[in-house]
Design a protein around this motif. Sequence first.
Motif: not given
Lengths: 359, 792
Positions: B537-553
Amino acid sequence: MEDDAPVIYGLEFQIHIVDFDDENNIISKNVLLHQVGEIWHISTSPADKGVLATCYNKPSDSKVLTCAAVWRMPKELEPGGHESPDDSTSPAHTLELLCHLDNTAHGSMACVAWEPAGDGKKVISLADSHILLWDLQESSSQAVLASSASLEGKGQLKFTSGRWSPHHTGTQVATANDTTIRGWDTRSMSQIYCIENAHGQLVRDLDFNPNKQYYLASCGDDCKVKFWDTRNVAEPVKTLEQHSHWVWNVRYNHSHDQLVLTGSSDSRVILSNMVSISSEPFGHLVDDDDLSDQEERRPEGKSQEPPQDSVIATYEEHEDSVYAVDWSSADPWLFASLSYDGRLVINRVPRALKYHILL
Amino acid sequence: PASRLWAAVGAMAAAAAGPGTGSGPGDSPEGPEAEAPERRRKAHGMLKLYYGLSEGETAGRPPGSDPLDPTDLNGAHFDPEVYLDKLRRECPLAQLMDSETDMVRQIRALDSDMQTLVYENYNKFISATDTIRKMKNDFRKMEDEMDRLATNMAVITDFSARISATLQDRHERITKLAGVHALLRKLQFLFELPSRLTKCVELGAYGQAVRYQGRARAVLQQYQHLPSFRAIQDDCQVITARLAQQLRQRFREGGSGAPEQAECVELLLALGEPAEELCDEFLAHARGRLEAELQSLEAELGPSPPAPDVLEFTDLGGSGFVGGLCQVASAYQELFAAQGPAGAEKLAAFARELGGRYFALVERRLAQEQGSGDNSLLVRALDRFHRRLRAPGALLAAAGLAEAATEIVERVARERLGHHLQGLRAAFLGCLTDVRQALAAPRLAGKEGPGLAELLANVASSILSHIKASLAAVHLFTAKEVSFSNKPYFRGEFCSQGVREGLIVGFIRSMCQTAQSFCDSPGEKGGATPPALLLLLSRLCLDYETATISYILTLTDEQFLVQDQSPVTPVSTLCAEARETARRLLTHYVKVQGLVISQMLRKSVETRDWLSTLEPRNVRAVMKRVVEDTTAIDVQVGLLYEEGVRKAQSSDSSKRTFSVYSSSRQQGRYAPSYTPSAPMDTNLLSNIQKLFSERIDVFSPVEFNKVSVLTGIIKISLKTLLECVRLRTFGRFGLQQVQVDCHFLQLYLWRFVADEELVHLLLDEVVASAALRCPDPVPMEPSVVEVICERG
């Protein structure tokens, strides 16, 4: 005791009585020899300032057994007795043994607690899984086991620490074993409450709020300090997480219970201001009433400010784990802490806070 | 014809004059082709001048020449005297001669031109003269005939006057007779009226009957003082009453459908029935019909599950109820337009009430739809629903049907968003459950740990695909062809607040919260959450922070062009939250894993009798276990996190031997102080050592790399070991065992941490503490320690 703030702490085979002269800022010490063994716990009688109890390791051939005994220190060394303390030259004094708390049947003594505000005749001791109530008779020369209770459960249950509540006319005792805190009634020696899993790991120490009868502080290996209301033990009232390693000691200030002192093996001592759960009403209600009678009614907002718990100070003087902290019984603004490397540090509550509390 | 003729002659004359006047001294040498348009223009100019058109003066003249110049040979004001005078005065003899010959030549040319023109047009002149002569003769004849016509007309007028005079009195009599006849016809109609009406009523030709009655009513009214008329009127009234009654009967029967009913009402109105009462009755009937529709809808809704799908349902509702409502409304408005605002208000109230019930039904049906995952059907149904209601909405603006429909659509859209958010959450939790199972399963089989990276990829992609699916599903609401997509809510708030904030940001937030809740779980003893899950989960959140969130948004913003100005959560805030979550999870992972190893070490120290232990021959199994576990953790973390930075000194691959060497050296450092004679020295030494080393923060926050994680775990473990050792008393061999164990740990743990000095320090501390806790501190020879460790 005038301005002096005596602190007693144990070192292997010796008891040092440290006098702190507040006016002159001079520290002096007297050494008492404790020849029977190394001391693990020490507590003084509330009635007789010359009497103290120790838990000590008794060296035996292949076993270590911790025993407990009651001692009297020589008259001239009693705190407050002003002697010429030329301790460097004078030979170490010896303690006079009053009585043993016989524990051969019960196992190692973890701690001894005197009945607070009592006449110095009742003592609780914790031995492995037993809680023992002793009656000291004939000016403490004889200890009679008055009653006892023991923990039952699987595994080896061992008490780690215990405190005698200053409230309820001295009928309540709290003990800690592993992660559980239990309350006992000394009259029936039965359990009155039990906080299962009070801490994530071992509970190291307990202390009762001196002014609020149901409030209890505990600390443990999960680096947390928790405050409990013993009437509702499902949830802690408050949790502090300021230390970065095991918390070994927690102590309420004897008169201003918002001041809480904790010592930890991260070699820090932290003084916290727990306004929100203290017995003192925040914003000085009495004063406010007086003022509002005299002046025009002030706008409410100021006095209604919610209390803010905060860390007053973190003391980093120690280089190694701090194993004991305590407040001075003479001066409520003074406290001492002791660490593994033998360093004793005496500190004062910051002046600004002191005036804030007083005024 | 005469004037036209003259114009033609004039034109001819002008054409004849054109060539002559056109060739002057300023003739250009380009030749006839070039000067042709010029000449024509000049000719036109002349014509226009002739007809007094002013524009010719400017258009027909070459620029620069003064029209009033008397020396201009082609000008209108040419004066030969002045011209000659000027020539004579200005020009030398040769030029005079030249101009003379030139002039002669031009005159000659003009003459010949004139001649040709006259020749060419001669015939035309002749015929024109002939025509004019003929016309003179003809006119004379015409004049005579006109005179004759006039006399004839006079005679006719005379005769006509005489005839009308003789017919005068007869005409008057005829007129009177015609009037009587008409009156008699009317009277006959009146007398026949009752029987006609009865016949009509019998035949069911109500319309005809009402028309007759309408025609007769006023007359009867007027002449009711005459007894005969009175009788007719009474008869009529009786019949009319019967008629009205029959009409009402028919109206009430209601089965004949809205148009016929409308007709009935129309007739009744024509019969002068009270409109208000009819209004009410009409509405009551309409209500009956619409209620039947609603009831059938409700039956469709029914408790039984195999209800028709929502599209069918809205179709039914749309064609049945809404269509009926439309008919009623339009008929009503047509019939009772005279009723004014009160009538309209009645209709609006009627529509509001029934509409409300219809909406309630639709909402109930839509609520049943909440559970299903298919948005397209729902959106189509909503679209139909909304589209259908636009007609009555326009018809009955006061009833607010369209608004209410839009509101329902909005509410459903909101609920869908909530549903999708719930779905996403459930999907996330489902992923987590899958991961848990995956983590638990291979362990049972005793195999190597599961591919954490693979699991992570699975989770990430599955969540992402869920998000995309949700976005696509929700996007249907804003599709162009959907009738409600251009409502302000769907253009603004739905996109920004609903989808972006509510769905996407809400989901990311809730994901973070769910993840964080693992940190706060009461199972601090580590049982509840498998550590690998924390790590993942930690890695998942970190991935979200680096790329996924901005991608999704970005994806969201692209799909839902946000036009709303309301503030939205910026990417950076979300990223910070995700990072914080990742950090907390990782820290918690470190704590949990540290605790596991700590517990192992602690039990091993607390349960052993250190005073009566035998001389160490082996490293204790616990220590091996610790090293094994640490290695396992290292592998586990390595699957998901990068290596991280070590202190430069240990990046060397030959480090291990060096470490052994240095550790033995360090043992040498404290070894001499173990002699019982100098216990204080040890104390002093360790104090001095501590003065120069940095304070070790045991539970310090970790960074996102493997080394930092491992360092954290090892720190926690070793600190526990240290504290436990300090609580025990050791015999000589106990101390030696600790020595051996620590050396062993040193051998294997250095490579996991960022700064191996840290391990050394802590382990030294452990050995030193053990030595202090030993009444008989005789350390083991470093070489022996090494041998034992090598063997272990």
